[in-house]
Enzyme design. Structure first.
Site, PDB file in Angstrom:
ATOM      1  CG  HIS A 175       7.261   0.186   6.079  1.00 43.72           C
ATOM      2  ND1 HIS A 175       7.925  -0.495   4.860  1.00 43.72           N
ATOM      3  CD2 HIS A 175       7.424   0.918   5.780  1.00 43.72           C
ATOM      4  CE1 HIS A 175       7.951  -0.192   3.740  1.00 43.72           C
ATOM      5  NE2 HIS A 175       6.903   0.901   3.919  1.00 43.72           N
TER       6      HIS A 175
ATOM      7  CG  HIS B  44       8.817  -0.690  -0.187  1.00 42.70           C
ATOM      8  ND1 HIS B  44       7.158  -0.617  -0.592  1.00 42.70           N
ATOM      9  CD2 HIS B  44       8.808   0.252   0.591  1.00 42.70           C
ATOM     10  CE1 HIS B  44       6.649  -0.201  -0.535  1.00 42.70           C
ATOM     11  NE2 HIS B  44       7.142   0.432   0.731  1.00 42.70           N
TER      12      HIS B  44
ATOM     13  CE  LYS C 178      -4.546   0.188  -1.631  1.00 37.88           C
ATOM     14  NZ  LYS C 178      -3.271   1.105  -2.042  1.00 37.88           N
TER      15      LYS C 178
ATOM     16  CD  GLU D 288       9.038   3.918   1.680  1.00 35.00           C
ATOM     17  OE1 GLU D 288       8.238   3.653   0.059  1.00 35.00           O
ATOM     18  OE2 GLU D 288       8.351   3.201   2.304  1.00 35.00           O
TER      19      GLU D 288
END
Length: 434
Positions: free
Chosen positions: A288, A125, A313, A150
């Site tokens: 991760h 991220h 994706k 997160e």
């Protein structure tokens, strides 16, 4: 917090605790039908039936546009108001002044429950600066401009890949996994062998960046050849020796994602196993991938994901390889801090959020004192009664119940059966800052 029950005579507030109707994400990697914790929670929360053939991956509680929550209480026109709209119209009262000053008129965290059947993508991220650039130039892939630190808190036994292994561990991998050397080339592999920790952190990170980028950038033909050789070799060696946990995991990944570079890249990452009640936090720009299990997850309000493997994706290998910190070593596992006999708090090093885990035996009571920021509570198991400074009487809560609790609101809970509740709120350390 204390064990005693909160009295109904608590001072009422103008804005009340609100029940929420929340969103579900049916991503392909989710557990199927009633096997999914997410499915059970969503069905109870929305009074809907579980599709026995549908994957239920994520249960979202918050204000993000990709999965918004709505107030169950309807307005005067009989319309449902979104949590985001309600907060925007009453931000100081609901969020607290300090939260509004820091993050504006929106909830700074996104709360989720995940049910993972097969591996999520190798991902990271972005930090805030990179998130703004990605959103500006590729808004279809990166839908907001926020960072996304997160934390995952295991509900069941939970498996993940997280962060890079050490230099010495990487050398052992190159010795034992010849397929990696075939992909990256002997010249790049030798640079790893020739590097030591005495060369300094910058040099070690530079070499790790080089070999990981070379690996992730391999052509489809090279990847297919390497994964086929790897799979065949491990199946043969399994006849004469016990495969390592990482080798067994790699074979599982190959079965889920054929001819995918993410299968081989798993050797570069730490294989982490969490027991229920253990948590793992993931900072910006750290690689991760969740492997299996159910967890509660909390993050800054964002859905920005840069992917490079184990996914059908959109992949952005160049961005992922350039953005990573290339820090090495096992991630810290959080055990939490006991606030009382029933509540454990998990404090990651991020201002936006913290998570409380409450396991309450039948017939017991617990209090959550008023805090300066908002909270979201989710009931994952059992039933009980909630008392707050806003409700006029007892309110029953059951599995799937989600409550938004405004700043400055005291909460008391008594269990009618064994009761499992999780709370997300703004990190309490944030309010201690000057």
């Amino acid at each position: 917090m204390e064990k005693s029950m909160i009295k109904k005579s608590m001072k009422p507030k103008q804005r009340s605790v609100q029940r929420l109707c929340c969103s579900v994400q049916n991503y392909d990697w989710g557990k199927i039908g009633p096997e999914s914790e997410v499915a059970r929670l969503y069905a109870s929360n929305s009074s809907s039936e579980i599709d026995p053939e549908e994957p239920y991956a994520e249960f979202w509680m918050g204000t993000h546009d990709s999965g918004p929550s709505f107030l169950i209480h309807k307005d005067l026109n009989g319309m449902s108001m979104s949590l985001k709209e309600w907060i925007s119209a009453n931000s100081n009262e609901l969020l607290g002044q300090k939260v509004v000053q820091k993050w504006g008129a929106d909830l700074p965290f996104l709360f989720k429950v995940l049910s993972v059947r097969k591996a999520l993508s190798i991902q990271a991220h972005p930090d805030k600066d990179l998130a703004k650039l990605l959103h500006k130039f590729m808004p279809s892939a990166y839908k907001d401009d926020n960072h996304k630190p997160e934390m995952a808190l295991a509900i069941t036994h939970f498996q993940a890949l997280c962060g890079f292994i050490t230099l010495e561990e990487l050398k052992a991998v190159l010795d034992n996994v010849p397929e990696i050397v075939q992909v990256v080339g002997s010249e790049v592999a030798n640079q790893v062998f020739d590097t030591t920790n005495e060369d300094g952190e910058d040099k070690v990170k530079s070499v790790l960046r080089l070999i990981f980028t070379q690996l992730m950038s391999a052509t489809k033909e090279i990847v297919t050849t390497a994964t086929t050789k790897l799979k065949n070799r491990l199946h043969m060696e399994n006849q004469v020796r016990q495969l390592t946990e990482k080798e067994q995991l790699v074979l599982e990944l190959e079965g889920q994602y054929h001819d995918d570079i993410g299968v081989i890249s798993a050797f570069f990452l730490n294989y982490v196993k969490l027991s229920p009640g253990e948590a793992l936090y993931l900072g910006e720009n750290e690689p991760h991938a969740y492997m299996f299990g159910d967890c509660v997850e909390c993050m800054a309000t964002s859905d920005n994901v840069v992917r490079a493997g184990l996914t059908p994706k959109h992949r952005d290998v160049k961005t992922l390889c350039s953005m990573l910190t290339y820090n090495q070593g096992c991630p810290e596992i959080l055990k939490g801090v006991a606030l009382n006999s029933y509540v454990t708090r998990y404090l990651p090093p991020f201002d936006e959020f913290e998570v409380d885990r409450c396991h309450l035996p039948q017939g017991e009571s617990v209090e959550f004192p008023a805090v300066q920021g908002p909270s979201i509570f989710v009931v994952t198991f059992g039933e009980g009664i909630i008392y707050t400074s806003d409700f006029t009487g007892d309110v029953n809560i059951t599995q799937g119940e989600v409550l938004f609790v405004p700043a400055g609101t005291e909460i008391g809970i008594t269990s009618a059966s064994e009761l499992h509740i999780y709370r997300a709120g703004v990190n309490s350390m944030f309010f201690k800052l000057p």
